[in-house]
Design a protein around this motif. Structure first.
Motif, PDB file in Angstrom:
ATOM      1  N   MET A 135     -32.741 -14.862  -5.143  1.00 15.57           N
ATOM      2  CA  MET A 135     -33.904 -14.859  -4.292  1.00 15.57           C
ATOM      3  C   MET A 135     -35.019 -15.708  -4.885  1.00 15.57           C
ATOM      4  SD  MET A 135     -35.080 -13.696  -1.517  1.00 15.57           S
ATOM      5  CE  MET A 135     -36.333 -12.903  -0.636  1.00 15.57           C
ATOM      6  N   LEU A 136     -35.219 -15.594  -6.206  1.00 13.14           N
ATOM      7  CA  LEU A 136     -36.267 -16.382  -6.840  1.00 13.14           C
ATOM      8  C   LEU A 136     -35.961 -17.865  -6.773  1.00 13.14           C
ATOM      9  CD1 LEU A 136     -37.094 -14.194  -9.962  1.00 13.14           C
ATOM     10  CD2 LEU A 136     -38.460 -14.506  -7.905  1.00 13.14           C
ATOM     11  N   LEU A 137     -34.696 -18.224  -6.936  1.00 13.05           N
ATOM     12  CA  LEU A 137     -34.319 -19.633  -6.840  1.00 13.05           C
ATOM     13  C   LEU A 137     -34.585 -20.172  -5.440  1.00 13.05           C
ATOM     14  CD1 LEU A 137     -30.974 -19.735  -8.843  1.00 13.05           C
ATOM     15  CD2 LEU A 137     -33.190 -20.661  -9.521  1.00 13.05           C
ATOM     16  N   GLU A 138     -34.317 -19.365  -4.437  1.00  9.81           N
ATOM     17  CA  GLU A 138     -34.556 -19.787  -3.059  1.00  9.81           C
ATOM     18  C   GLU A 138     -36.051 -19.972  -2.786  1.00  9.81           C
ATOM     19  OE1 GLU A 138     -33.468 -18.371   1.442  1.00  9.81           O
ATOM     20  OE2 GLU A 138     -32.324 -17.604  -0.240  1.00  9.81           O
ATOM     21  N   LEU A 139     -36.870 -19.077  -3.292  1.00 11.52           N
ATOM     22  CA  LEU A 139     -38.315 -19.220  -3.131  1.00 11.52           C
ATOM     23  C   LEU A 139     -38.823 -20.465  -3.848  1.00 11.52           C
ATOM     24  CD1 LEU A 139     -39.483 -15.528  -3.549  1.00 11.52           C
ATOM     25  CD2 LEU A 139     -39.478 -16.901  -1.462  1.00 11.52           C
TER      26      LEU A 139
ATOM     27  N   ARG B 164     -16.570 -24.491  -0.928  1.00 13.61           N
ATOM     28  CA  ARG B 164     -16.101 -24.418  -2.318  1.00 13.61           C
ATOM     29  C   ARG B 164     -17.283 -24.566  -3.274  1.00 13.61           C
ATOM     30  NH1 ARG B 164     -12.720 -27.615   0.639  1.00 13.61           N
ATOM     31  NH2 ARG B 164     -10.606 -26.822   0.853  1.00 13.61           N
ATOM     32  N   VAL B 165     -17.386 -23.619  -4.218  1.00 16.60           N
ATOM     33  CA  VAL B 165     -18.495 -23.623  -5.164  1.00 16.60           C
ATOM     34  C   VAL B 165     -18.490 -24.910  -5.983  1.00 16.60           C
ATOM     35  CG1 VAL B 165     -19.501 -22.454  -7.163  1.00 16.60           C
ATOM     36  CG2 VAL B 165     -18.602 -21.113  -5.255  1.00 16.60           C
ATOM     37  N   TYR B 166     -17.315 -25.332  -6.453  1.00 18.52           N
ATOM     38  CA  TYR B 166     -17.268 -26.528  -7.285  1.00 18.52           C
ATOM     39  C   TYR B 166     -17.677 -27.774  -6.509  1.00 18.52           C
ATOM     40  CZ  TYR B 166     -12.704 -27.394  -5.122  1.00 18.52           C
ATOM     41  OH  TYR B 166     -11.695 -27.607  -4.225  1.00 18.52           O
ATOM     42  N   ALA B 167     -17.396 -27.838  -5.225  1.00 18.25           N
ATOM     43  CA  ALA B 167     -17.810 -28.990  -4.416  1.00 18.25           C
ATOM     44  C   ALA B 167     -19.319 -28.978  -4.209  1.00 18.25           C
ATOM     45  CB  ALA B 167     -17.087 -28.989  -3.083  1.00 18.25           C
ATOM     46  N   ALA B 168     -19.894 -27.800  -4.021  1.00 18.76           N
ATOM     47  CA  ALA B 168     -21.346 -27.697  -3.862  1.00 18.76           C
ATOM     48  C   ALA B 168     -22.049 -28.126  -5.143  1.00 18.76           C
ATOM     49  CB  ALA B 168     -21.730 -26.268  -3.485  1.00 18.76           C
ATOM     50  N   ASP B 169     -21.526 -27.682  -6.284  1.00 15.80           N
ATOM     51  CA  ASP B 169     -22.106 -28.082  -7.566  1.00 15.80           C
ATOM     52  C   ASP B 169     -21.999 -29.589  -7.776  1.00 15.80           C
ATOM     53  OD1 ASP B 169     -22.816 -25.489  -8.205  1.00 15.80           O
ATOM     54  OD2 ASP B 169     -21.019 -25.124  -9.412  1.00 15.80           O
ATOM     55  N   ALA B 170     -20.859 -30.166  -7.412  1.00 18.37           N
ATOM     56  CA  ALA B 170     -20.668 -31.608  -7.559  1.00 18.37           C
ATOM     57  C   ALA B 170     -21.641 -32.377  -6.662  1.00 18.37           C
ATOM     58  CB  ALA B 170     -19.230 -31.987  -7.232  1.00 18.37           C
ATOM     59  N   ALA B 171     -21.901 -31.863  -5.465  1.00 21.36           N
ATOM     60  CA  ALA B 171     -22.838 -32.521  -4.549  1.00 21.36           C
ATOM     61  C   ALA B 171     -24.252 -32.507  -5.119  1.00 21.36           C
ATOM     62  CB  ALA B 171     -22.803 -31.836  -3.190  1.00 21.36           C
TER      63      ALA B 171
ATOM     64  N   ARG C 125     -27.852 -22.686  -1.367  1.00 17.93           N
ATOM     65  CA  ARG C 125     -28.116 -21.256  -1.229  1.00 17.93           C
ATOM     66  C   ARG C 125     -26.803 -20.491  -1.165  1.00 17.93           C
ATOM     67  NH1 ARG C 125     -31.650 -19.270   3.680  1.00 17.93           N
ATOM     68  NH2 ARG C 125     -30.293 -20.799   4.606  1.00 17.93           N
ATOM     69  N   GLY C 126     -26.734 -19.378  -1.876  1.00 16.75           N
ATOM     70  CA  GLY C 126     -25.596 -18.490  -1.780  1.00 16.75           C
ATOM     71  C   GLY C 126     -24.538 -18.636  -2.850  1.00 16.75           C
ATOM     72  N   VAL C 127     -24.746 -19.501  -3.836  1.00 18.48           N
ATOM     73  CA  VAL C 127     -23.724 -19.700  -4.870  1.00 18.48           C
ATOM     74  C   VAL C 127     -23.504 -18.423  -5.662  1.00 18.48           C
ATOM     75  CG1 VAL C 127     -23.147 -20.957  -6.976  1.00 18.48           C
ATOM     76  CG2 VAL C 127     -24.133 -22.163  -5.040  1.00 18.48           C
ATOM     77  N   HIS C 128     -24.581 -17.765  -6.061  1.00 13.96           N
ATOM     78  CA  HIS C 128     -24.451 -16.549  -6.868  1.00 13.96           C
ATOM     79  C   HIS C 128     -23.870 -15.403  -6.049  1.00 13.96           C
ATOM     80  CE1 HIS C 128     -26.494 -18.533 -10.116  1.00 13.96           C
ATOM     81  NE2 HIS C 128     -27.489 -18.844  -9.298  1.00 13.96           N
TER      82      HIS C 128
ATOM     83  N   PHE D  21     -18.477 -11.975  -4.507  1.00 19.98           N
ATOM     84  CA  PHE D  21     -17.507 -11.521  -3.518  1.00 19.98           C
ATOM     85  C   PHE D  21     -16.262 -12.397  -3.552  1.00 19.98           C
ATOM     86  CE2 PHE D  21     -21.600 -10.151  -1.760  1.00 19.98           C
ATOM     87  CZ  PHE D  21     -21.346  -8.794  -1.642  1.00 19.98           C
ATOM     88  N   HIS D  22     -15.399 -12.149  -4.512  1.00 17.59           N
ATOM     89  CA  HIS D  22     -14.200 -12.981  -4.656  1.00 17.59           C
ATOM     90  C   HIS D  22     -13.299 -12.894  -3.431  1.00 17.59           C
ATOM     91  CE1 HIS D  22     -15.071 -14.040  -8.754  1.00 17.59           C
ATOM     92  NE2 HIS D  22     -15.375 -12.782  -8.986  1.00 17.59           N
ATOM     93  N   ALA D  23     -13.082 -11.709  -2.916  1.00 14.92           N
ATOM     94  CA  ALA D  23     -12.175 -11.546  -1.783  1.00 14.92           C
ATOM     95  C   ALA D  23     -12.795 -12.043  -0.478  1.00 14.92           C
ATOM     96  CB  ALA D  23     -11.782 -10.078  -1.627  1.00 14.92           C
ATOM     97  N   PHE D  24     -14.103 -11.841  -0.324  1.00 16.89           N
ATOM     98  CA  PHE D  24     -14.765 -12.217   0.918  1.00 16.89           C
ATOM     99  C   PHE D  24     -15.552 -13.520   0.794  1.00 16.89           C
ATOM    100  CE2 PHE D  24     -14.361  -7.588   1.058  1.00 16.89           C
ATOM    101  CZ  PHE D  24     -13.582  -7.477   2.193  1.00 16.89           C
ATOM    102  N   GLY D  25     -15.465 -14.174  -0.335  1.00 13.60           N
ATOM    103  CA  GLY D  25     -16.183 -15.417  -0.578  1.00 13.60           C
ATOM    104  C   GLY D  25     -15.982 -16.490   0.467  1.00 13.60           C
ATOM    105  N   PRO D  26     -14.757 -16.713   0.946  1.00 17.04           N
ATOM    106  CA  PRO D  26     -14.558 -17.769   1.939  1.00 17.04           C
ATOM    107  C   PRO D  26     -15.313 -17.543   3.247  1.00 17.04           C
ATOM    108  CG  PRO D  26     -12.490 -17.209   0.910  1.00 17.04           C
ATOM    109  CD  PRO D  26     -13.491 -16.198   0.432  1.00 17.04           C
TER     110      PRO D  26
END
Length: 85
Positions: free
Chosen positions: A1-5, A21-28, A42-45, A50-55
């Motif tokens: 939340m603090l990062l978003e603000l 994909r988290v790694y693609a977002a980080d690369a971007a 937004r939403g990386v953390h 949520f490993h199972a529901f992450g997608p």
């Protein structure tokens, strides 16, 4: 939340891309930073919790409105297959 603000206070308010994909977002973010374009995903953390529901939690990439078109062009060169919307 603090990062978003913090990102909002820096003017990173224009969504230019969704990532699954988290790694693609980080690369971007790294690619844009190398070109001098600040960006925020937004939403990386939350996605990591949520490993199972992450997608089901896409991650939007935000940039400044003045650099939105430049950022789109940079990402279109290397991230064509990652686009969700």
């Amino acid at each position: 939340m603090l990062l978003e603000l913090r990102a909002t206070s820096l003017g990173l308010t224009v969504r230019i891309r969704w990532f699954q994909r988290v790694y693609a977002a980080d690369a971007a973010v790294e690619e844009l930073a190398a070109a001098g374009v600040p960006a925020f995903v937004r939403g990386v953390h939350l996605r990591s919790l949520f490993h199972a529901f992450g997608p089901y939690l896409p991650m939007p990439l935000f940039v400044e409105s003045a650099q939105a078109e430049e950022a789109r062009q940079l990402l279109d060169q290397g991230f064509r297959r990652e686009r969700v919307s």
